[in-house]
Design an enzyme around this catalytic site. Structure first.
Site, mmCIF file in Angstrom:
data_model
loop_
_atom_site.group_PDB
_atom_site.id
_atom_site.type_symbol
_atom_site.label_atom_id
_atom_site.label_comp_id
_atom_site.label_asym_id
_atom_site.label_seq_id
_atom_site.Cartn_x
_atom_site.Cartn_y
_atom_site.Cartn_z
ATOM 1 N N LYS A 13 0.833 -1.213 0.000
ATOM 2 C CA LYS A 13 0.000 0.000 0.000
ATOM 3 C C LYS A 13 0.863 1.255 0.000
ATOM 4 O O LYS A 13 0.671 2.156 -0.799
ATOM 5 C CB LYS A 13 -0.916 0.031 1.234
ATOM 6 C CG LYS A 13 -1.877 -1.141 1.333
ATOM 7 C CD LYS A 13 -2.784 -1.015 2.543
ATOM 8 C CE LYS A 13 -2.069 -1.017 3.891
ATOM 9 N NZ LYS A 13 -1.344 -2.275 4.189
ATOM 10 N N ARG A 88 -9.802 0.895 8.351
ATOM 11 C CA ARG A 88 -9.350 -0.473 8.540
ATOM 12 C C ARG A 88 -10.404 -1.327 9.234
ATOM 13 O O ARG A 88 -10.186 -2.499 9.458
ATOM 14 C CB ARG A 88 -8.107 -0.438 9.432
ATOM 15 C CG ARG A 88 -6.841 -0.901 8.729
ATOM 16 C CD ARG A 88 -5.724 -0.652 9.707
ATOM 17 N NE ARG A 88 -4.553 -1.407 9.430
ATOM 18 C CZ ARG A 88 -3.465 -0.892 8.855
ATOM 19 N NH1 ARG A 88 -3.437 0.340 8.431
ATOM 20 N NH2 ARG A 88 -2.401 -1.638 8.710
ATOM 21 N N ARG A 127 11.556 -5.768 4.643
ATOM 22 C CA ARG A 127 11.204 -4.336 4.561
ATOM 23 C C ARG A 127 12.207 -3.495 5.342
ATOM 24 O O ARG A 127 12.573 -3.808 6.470
ATOM 25 C CB ARG A 127 9.800 -4.106 5.107
ATOM 26 C CG ARG A 127 9.487 -2.615 5.245
ATOM 27 C CD ARG A 127 8.028 -2.278 5.206
ATOM 28 N NE ARG A 127 7.225 -2.882 6.247
ATOM 29 C CZ ARG A 127 5.893 -2.762 6.300
ATOM 30 N NH1 ARG A 127 5.252 -2.054 5.389
ATOM 31 N NH2 ARG A 127 5.219 -3.342 7.263
ATOM 32 N N ARG A 160 11.156 -1.876 10.927
ATOM 33 C CA ARG A 160 10.037 -1.502 11.799
ATOM 34 C C ARG A 160 9.887 -2.521 12.914
ATOM 35 O O ARG A 160 9.945 -3.718 12.680
ATOM 36 C CB ARG A 160 8.752 -1.433 10.977
ATOM 37 C CG ARG A 160 8.424 0.001 10.594
ATOM 38 C CD ARG A 160 7.283 0.089 9.666
ATOM 39 N NE ARG A 160 6.088 -0.601 10.138
ATOM 40 C CZ ARG A 160 4.948 -0.604 9.467
ATOM 41 N NH1 ARG A 160 4.861 0.036 8.322
ATOM 42 N NH2 ARG A 160 3.902 -1.250 9.941
ATOM 43 N N ARG A 171 -1.008 -9.327 12.888
ATOM 44 C CA ARG A 171 -1.515 -8.281 11.997
ATOM 45 C C ARG A 171 -2.286 -8.886 10.829
ATOM 46 O O ARG A 171 -3.271 -8.314 10.371
ATOM 47 C CB ARG A 171 -0.357 -7.407 11.495
ATOM 48 C CG ARG A 171 0.189 -6.512 12.612
ATOM 49 C CD ARG A 171 1.563 -6.012 12.314
ATOM 50 N NE ARG A 171 1.599 -5.093 11.203
ATOM 51 C CZ ARG A 171 2.703 -4.804 10.515
ATOM 52 N NH1 ARG A 171 3.844 -5.369 10.853
ATOM 53 N NH2 ARG A 171 2.666 -3.954 9.531
HETATM 54 P P1 ADP Z 1 2.235 -1.772 3.230
HETATM 55 O O1 ADP Z 1 2.238 -0.273 3.186
HETATM 56 O O2 ADP Z 1 1.013 -2.366 2.596
HETATM 57 O O3 ADP Z 1 2.497 -2.310 4.586
HETATM 58 P P2 ADP Z 1 4.794 -1.597 1.819
HETATM 59 O O4 ADP Z 1 4.531 -0.709 0.654
HETATM 60 O O5 ADP Z 1 5.541 -1.031 2.969
HETATM 61 O O6 ADP Z 1 3.424 -2.295 2.302
HETATM 62 O O7 ADP Z 1 5.560 -2.900 1.266
HETATM 63 C C1 ADP Z 1 6.025 -3.926 2.151
HETATM 64 C C2 ADP Z 1 7.396 -4.420 1.683
HETATM 65 O O8 ADP Z 1 7.251 -5.114 0.441
HETATM 66 C C3 ADP Z 1 8.405 -3.294 1.414
HETATM 67 O O9 ADP Z 1 9.681 -3.769 1.764
HETATM 68 C C4 ADP Z 1 8.297 -3.050 -0.098
HETATM 69 O O10 ADP Z 1 9.524 -2.564 -0.657
HETATM 70 C C5 ADP Z 1 7.981 -4.444 -0.616
HETATM 71 N N1 ADP Z 1 7.053 -4.440 -1.777
HETATM 72 C C6 ADP Z 1 6.001 -3.616 -2.025
HETATM 73 N N2 ADP Z 1 5.374 -3.956 -3.157
HETATM 74 C C7 ADP Z 1 6.020 -5.046 -3.656
HETATM 75 C C8 ADP Z 1 5.853 -5.875 -4.822
HETATM 76 N N3 ADP Z 1 4.856 -5.655 -5.701
HETATM 77 N N4 ADP Z 1 6.728 -6.899 -4.996
HETATM 78 C C9 ADP Z 1 7.716 -7.135 -4.105
HETATM 79 N N5 ADP Z 1 7.933 -6.388 -2.985
HETATM 80 C C10 ADP Z 1 7.095 -5.357 -2.760
HETATM 81 P P1 ADP Z 2 0.898 -1.989 7.566
HETATM 82 O O1 ADP Z 2 0.235 -1.403 6.372
HETATM 83 O O2 ADP Z 2 2.208 -2.624 7.240
HETATM 84 O O3 ADP Z 2 0.000 -2.851 8.365
HETATM 85 P P2 ADP Z 2 0.693 0.567 8.945
HETATM 86 O O4 ADP Z 2 1.851 1.460 8.959
HETATM 87 O O5 ADP Z 2 -0.472 0.913 8.078
HETATM 88 O O6 ADP Z 2 1.278 -0.860 8.579
HETATM 89 O O7 ADP Z 2 0.127 0.346 10.413
HETATM 90 C C1 ADP Z 2 0.959 0.043 11.495
HETATM 91 C C2 ADP Z 2 0.134 -0.091 12.758
HETATM 92 O O8 ADP Z 2 -0.513 1.162 13.056
HETATM 93 C C3 ADP Z 2 -1.031 -1.088 12.678
HETATM 94 O O9 ADP Z 2 -0.623 -2.411 12.974
HETATM 95 C C4 ADP Z 2 -1.994 -0.532 13.732
HETATM 96 O O10 ADP Z 2 -1.562 -0.844 15.050
HETATM 97 C C5 ADP Z 2 -1.829 0.978 13.558
HETATM 98 N N1 ADP Z 2 -2.800 1.537 12.586
HETATM 99 C C6 ADP Z 2 -2.510 2.105 11.383
HETATM 100 N N2 ADP Z 2 -3.644 2.516 10.774
HETATM 101 C C7 ADP Z 2 -4.667 2.191 11.598
HETATM 102 C C8 ADP Z 2 -6.090 2.339 11.534
HETATM 103 N N3 ADP Z 2 -6.700 2.906 10.480
HETATM 104 N N4 ADP Z 2 -6.823 1.872 12.566
HETATM 105 C C9 ADP Z 2 -6.257 1.318 13.652
HETATM 106 N N5 ADP Z 2 -4.936 1.142 13.785
HETATM 107 C C10 ADP Z 2 -4.132 1.572 12.771
#
Ligand code: ADP
Ligand code: ADP
Length: 212
Positions: A13, A88, A127, A160, A171
């Protein structure tokens, strides 16, 4: 333009939101980044949110809705935005609808990034993030030019704290139980775009752009 991204933790995302943000020149609004900022600043919200985030649980809806109400009514969001990580839960989606109605606005597209659980575990393990800017890397799939360092500032990258294997499992459960139901919630409005998030970063991006 107002977009919303739904997908599992580590589904890509943030990566896609950043690309869309520079293409459309609208801000990426990441609740995760906003919350991590609050934790760093030791604000009241940060202190309340930290324990949930550390355990891979969701921060309570009221706290999130309060934070987002303020954000979405700010000048920064006047020309649109990309929501990354919000809503979410169903109560958050309902809260967002109320807010959008109040300001006479609506979402243009809800983008669902689909990635299976076993791939997620791999993604999270690799990541790396640049804390100050939120730039996202992956040791294998999107490596920085200099191993361990940010491309722009050359500052060290970090892992992270919630990307540990046990927390990731939690998660993912939270995603399946509480976030996935949003897909049928938005399907009713016929603004859903589903993409295969297991494809490369570039292919996922072009798939989104071609179908927006
Ligand atoms: P989110 O915001 O949904 O948690 P991230 O954008 O941080 O996800 O991506 C999670 C990890 O996967 C990061 O290390 C990113 O560089 C990698 N990543 C994101 N999209 C892809 C993809 N299409 N293929 C392989 N790795 C990806
Ligand atoms: P990812 O996309 O990899 O799950 P985020 O950075 O979006 O990671 O979220 C990290 C953490 O922040 C989540 O596991 C949760 O604890 C909190 N969080 C983020 N967005 C929300 C939301 N909309 N509602 C509740 N908790 C949230």
């Amino acid at each position: 333009m107002k977009f919303l991204l739904i997908g599992p933790p580590g589904g890509g995302k943030g990566t896609q939101a950043k690309k869309l943000s520079s293409k459309f020149n609208i801000p990426q609004i990441s609740t995760g980044d906003m919350l991590r900022d609050h934790v760093k600043k030791l604000s009241e919200l940060g202190r309340k949110a930290k324990k949930f985030m550390d355990n891979g649980e969701l921060v309570p809806d009221e706290l999130i809705l309060q934070m987002m109400k303020k954000k979405l009514s700010s000048d920064e969001c006047i020309n649109g935005y990309i929501l990354d990580g919000f809503p979410r839960t169903l109560p958050q989606a309902e809260g967002l609808n109320i807010l959008l109605n109040e300001i006479g606005s609506n979402l243009n597209k809800v983008i669902v990034i689909e990635v299976s659980d076993d791939i997620i575990v791999d993604r999270m393990g690799g990541r790396r993030v640049h804390k100050n800017s939120g730039r996202i890397y992956h040791i294998k799939f999107n490596p920085p030019k200099n191993e361990g360092f940010d491309d722009i500032t050359n500052e060290p990258l970090s892992i992270r704290s919630d990307d540990k294997k046990e927390t990731v499992k939690n998660r993912l459960n939270v995603y399946h139980d509480l976030t996935k139901p949003l897909i049928s919630f938005y399907d009713k409005n016929q603004i859903l775009l589903t993409v295969n998030g297991e494809d490369s970063i570039e292919n996922v991006y072009s798939n989104i752009i071609e179908n927006l």
